[in-house]
Scaffold this active site. Structure first.
Site, PDB file in Angstrom:
ATOM      1  N   ASN A   1       0.859  -1.188   0.000  1.00  7.66           N
ATOM      2  CA  ASN A   1       0.000   0.000   0.000  1.00  7.66           C
ATOM      3  C   ASN A   1       0.893   1.235   0.000  1.00  7.66           C
ATOM      4  O   ASN A   1       1.459   1.602   1.032  1.00  7.66           O
ATOM      5  CB  ASN A   1      -0.903  -0.029   1.241  1.00  7.66           C
ATOM      6  CG  ASN A   1      -1.772   1.212   1.357  1.00  7.66           C
ATOM      7  OD1 ASN A   1      -1.924   1.964   0.396  1.00  7.66           O
ATOM      8  ND2 ASN A   1      -2.350   1.425   2.524  1.00  7.66           N
ATOM      9  N   TRP A   2       0.996   1.875  -1.169  1.00  7.21           N
ATOM     10  CA  TRP A   2       1.895   3.020  -1.295  1.00  7.21           C
ATOM     11  C   TRP A   2       1.327   4.287  -0.659  1.00  7.21           C
ATOM     12  O   TRP A   2       2.051   5.275  -0.519  1.00  7.21           O
ATOM     13  CB  TRP A   2       2.190   3.284  -2.771  1.00  7.21           C
ATOM     14  CG  TRP A   2       3.080   2.261  -3.399  1.00  7.21           C
ATOM     15  CD1 TRP A   2       3.627   1.161  -2.800  1.00  7.21           C
ATOM     16  CD2 TRP A   2       3.540   2.251  -4.757  1.00  7.21           C
ATOM     17  NE1 TRP A   2       4.394   0.459  -3.700  1.00  7.21           N
ATOM     18  CE2 TRP A   2       4.358   1.106  -4.912  1.00  7.21           C
ATOM     19  CE3 TRP A   2       3.330   3.073  -5.855  1.00  7.21           C
ATOM     20  CZ2 TRP A   2       4.971   0.784  -6.124  1.00  7.21           C
ATOM     21  CZ3 TRP A   2       3.935   2.754  -7.058  1.00  7.21           C
ATOM     22  CH2 TRP A   2       4.752   1.626  -7.192  1.00  7.21           C
ATOM     23  N   LYS A   3       0.039   4.284  -0.332  1.00  7.81           N
ATOM     24  CA  LYS A   3      -0.618   5.459   0.258  1.00  7.81           C
ATOM     25  C   LYS A   3      -0.400   6.685  -0.642  1.00  7.81           C
ATOM     26  O   LYS A   3      -0.313   6.556  -1.862  1.00  7.81           O
ATOM     27  CB  LYS A   3      -0.153   5.664   1.691  1.00  7.81           C
ATOM     28  CG  LYS A   3      -0.338   4.407   2.541  1.00  7.81           C
ATOM     29  CD  LYS A   3      -0.109   4.620   3.996  1.00  7.81           C
ATOM     30  CE  LYS A   3      -0.307   3.304   4.751  1.00  7.81           C
ATOM     31  NZ  LYS A   3      -0.207   3.460   6.216  1.00  7.81           N
TER      32      LYS A   3
ATOM     33  N   HIS B   1      -9.540   0.659   5.242  1.00  9.61           N
ATOM     34  CA  HIS B   1      -8.269   0.959   5.910  1.00  9.61           C
ATOM     35  C   HIS B   1      -8.512   1.944   7.046  1.00  9.61           C
ATOM     36  O   HIS B   1      -9.361   2.838   6.936  1.00  9.61           O
ATOM     37  CB  HIS B   1      -7.264   1.527   4.905  1.00  9.61           C
ATOM     38  CG  HIS B   1      -5.866   1.581   5.432  1.00  9.61           C
ATOM     39  ND1 HIS B   1      -5.438   2.564   6.289  1.00  9.61           N
ATOM     40  CD2 HIS B   1      -4.799   0.756   5.239  1.00  9.61           C
ATOM     41  CE1 HIS B   1      -4.161   2.354   6.595  1.00  9.61           C
ATOM     42  NE2 HIS B   1      -3.753   1.268   5.966  1.00  9.61           N
TER      43      HIS B   1
ATOM     44  N   GLU C   1      -7.040   4.458   8.038  1.00 14.95           N
ATOM     45  CA  GLU C   1      -6.894   5.878   7.699  1.00 14.95           C
ATOM     46  C   GLU C   1      -8.137   6.400   6.994  1.00 14.95           C
ATOM     47  O   GLU C   1      -8.528   7.558   7.181  1.00 14.95           O
ATOM     48  CB  GLU C   1      -5.636   6.060   6.834  1.00 14.95           C
ATOM     49  CG  GLU C   1      -4.364   5.830   7.628  1.00 14.95           C
ATOM     50  CD  GLU C   1      -3.156   5.492   6.769  1.00 14.95           C
ATOM     51  OE1 GLU C   1      -2.096   5.239   7.355  1.00 14.95           O
ATOM     52  OE2 GLU C   1      -3.277   5.479   5.521  1.00 14.95           O
TER      53      GLU C   1
ATOM     54  N   GLU D   1      -5.147  -5.024  10.891  1.00 18.23           N
ATOM     55  CA  GLU D   1      -4.159  -3.971  11.097  1.00 18.23           C
ATOM     56  C   GLU D   1      -4.435  -3.287  12.432  1.00 18.23           C
ATOM     57  O   GLU D   1      -5.331  -2.443  12.517  1.00 18.23           O
ATOM     58  CB  GLU D   1      -4.184  -2.968   9.946  1.00 18.23           C
ATOM     59  CG  GLU D   1      -5.578  -2.614   9.418  1.00 18.23           C
ATOM     60  CD  GLU D   1      -5.572  -1.360   8.582  1.00 18.23           C
ATOM     61  OE1 GLU D   1      -4.582  -1.125   7.881  1.00 18.23           O
ATOM     62  OE2 GLU D   1      -6.543  -0.601   8.655  1.00 18.23           O
TER      63      GLU D   1
ATOM     64  N   GLY E   1       2.499   2.652  10.993  1.00 15.23           N
ATOM     65  CA  GLY E   1       3.385   3.797  10.836  1.00 15.23           C
ATOM     66  C   GLY E   1       4.049   4.260  12.111  1.00 15.23           C
ATOM     67  O   GLY E   1       4.694   5.305  12.134  1.00 15.23           O
TER      68      GLY E   1
ATOM     69  N   SER F   1       3.297  -2.022  10.504  1.00 16.58           N
ATOM     70  CA  SER F   1       4.752  -2.001  10.661  1.00 16.58           C
ATOM     71  C   SER F   1       5.382  -3.365  10.413  1.00 16.58           C
ATOM     72  O   SER F   1       6.356  -3.743  11.060  1.00 16.58           O
ATOM     73  CB  SER F   1       5.137  -1.468  12.054  1.00 16.58           C
ATOM     74  OG  SER F   1       4.728  -0.128  12.209  1.00 16.58           O
TER      75      SER F   1
END
Length: 255
Positions: free
Chosen positions: A9-11, A100, A102, A172, A178, A218
Site C-alpha cells: 500500500n503506497w498510500k 483501511h 486511515e 491492522e 506507521g 509495521s
C-alpha cells in the site's frame, strides 16, 4: 491451501518517475529471484494517478497484480473527485483496499458505507482487501475481540458465500500503523485465529479455512518471516516497507 499474499500500500506517496523506478525494480528483482510454485500473490496499490502506468509495467513482468487504495460506492455519476470500482477495473485493477483505518479515521467511513463499497467492488469484478483493527485505547480496554467482531459483522458478513469467497481480510492494529510498533507474533496469531473463528460462525469451516488473512502494521523485512510463520497469518499488507524495493522483495521471500 490458502493463497498467500503480500500487498504493498503506497498510500499518498511517490511521483510518477519515482513510481516507475520502484515498479521496475520490484518486477526485475522478483524475476531474478525465480520464486517457487508456492510463491505468494503480490499486489501493488499505488495512488489513483499512477495506476495505469504502474499496471503497464507490472504487465510486462507478470505475477504481480494491480490494486487500488479505495473506491466509491456508486458505479458512476456526479461525484467530483471520486473513482468508481468499474473505472478501476477498466485500467487493470484486480484488487482494492477497503476499510483501511486511515479511511475510517480521516474520512469517517463507517461499516454501512463500507458494505456498499464492498458490493460495488465485487460487482465490478475486483477482489476487496477488507481491513479491520483496533486502536490502542480499545486494546488497553481489552475490547479488541468485541470491536473486531462488530467490524466483521457490520461491514462484511452481509455478503453471500460466493461473494465472501473473493474477499481477503487484513488485520491492522491501528496502534502499529506507521509507528514502528508491531504486534508480537502471539498477538497477531491470536487475533487472526479469532477472525477465522468468526468466519466459521458466520459462514462455515471451509470458508474460514480458505480465507486469506493478512497482517498489517509495521510489518517489515526484519519481522515478516516470524509473523508469516504463524498458522493463521497468510501474508502482509505492507505500508512503508513497500516503498523500498529490496525490503518489499525480502518480505515476499519471507515465506
Amino acid at each position: 491451501m490458502r493463497q498467500k499474499f503480500v500487498a504493498g500500500n503506497w498510500k499518498m506517496n511517490l511521483t510518477l518517475p519515482e513510481a516507475q523506478a520502484l515498479t521496475s525494480e520490484i518486477v526485475q528483482m522478483l524475476h531474478d529471484e525465480q520464486l517457487g510454485a508456492d510463491k505468494p500473490q503480490v499486489v501493488i496499490c499505488p495512488s489513483f494517478p499512477l495506476l495505469s502506468i504502474v499496471g503497464r509495467l507490472l504487465g510486462e513482468g507478470g505475477n504481480v497484480a494491480l490494486g487500488a487504495q479505495n473506491c466509491h460506492q456508486k458505479e458512476s455519476g456526479a461525484y467530483t473527485g471520486e473513482v468508481s470500482a468499474k473505472l478501476l477495473q477498466s485500467v487493470g485493477c484486480q484488487y482494492v483496499i477497503l476499510g483501511h483505518s486511515e479511511r475510517r479515521q480521516y474520512f469517517h467511513e463507517d461499516d454501512e458505507l463500507l458494505s456498499q463499497k464492498l458490493k460495488a467492488a465485487l460487482g465490478a469484478g475486483l477482489r476487496p482487501i477488507f481491513c479491520v483493527g483496533e486502536s490502542l485505547e480499545t486494546r488497553e480496554a481489552e475490547d479488541t475481540f468485541d470491536f473486531i467482531a462488530k467490524q466483521l459483522k457490520d461491514g462484511l458478513f452481509h455478503l453471500s458465500n460466493e461473494e465472501f469467497d473473493k474477499v481477503v481480510i487484513a488485520y491492522e492494529p491501528i496502534w502499529a500503523i506507521g509507528t514502528g510498533k508491531t504486534a508480537t507474533t502471539q498477538q497477531a496469531q491470536e487475533v487472526h485465529a479469532f477472525i477465522r473463528e468468526q468466519i466459521a460462525g458466520a459462514y462455515d469451516a471451509e470458508a474460514a479455512n480458505n480465507t486469506a488473512i493478512l497482517y498489517g502494521g509495521s510489518c517489515n523485512a526484519q519481522n515478516a518471516r516470524e509473523l508469516f510463520s504463524q498458522p493463521d497469518v497468510d501474508g502482509g499488507l505492507i505500508g512503508g516497507a513497500s516503498l523500498k524495493s529490496r525490503d518489499f522483495v525480502t518480505i515476499v521471500q519471507s515465506f
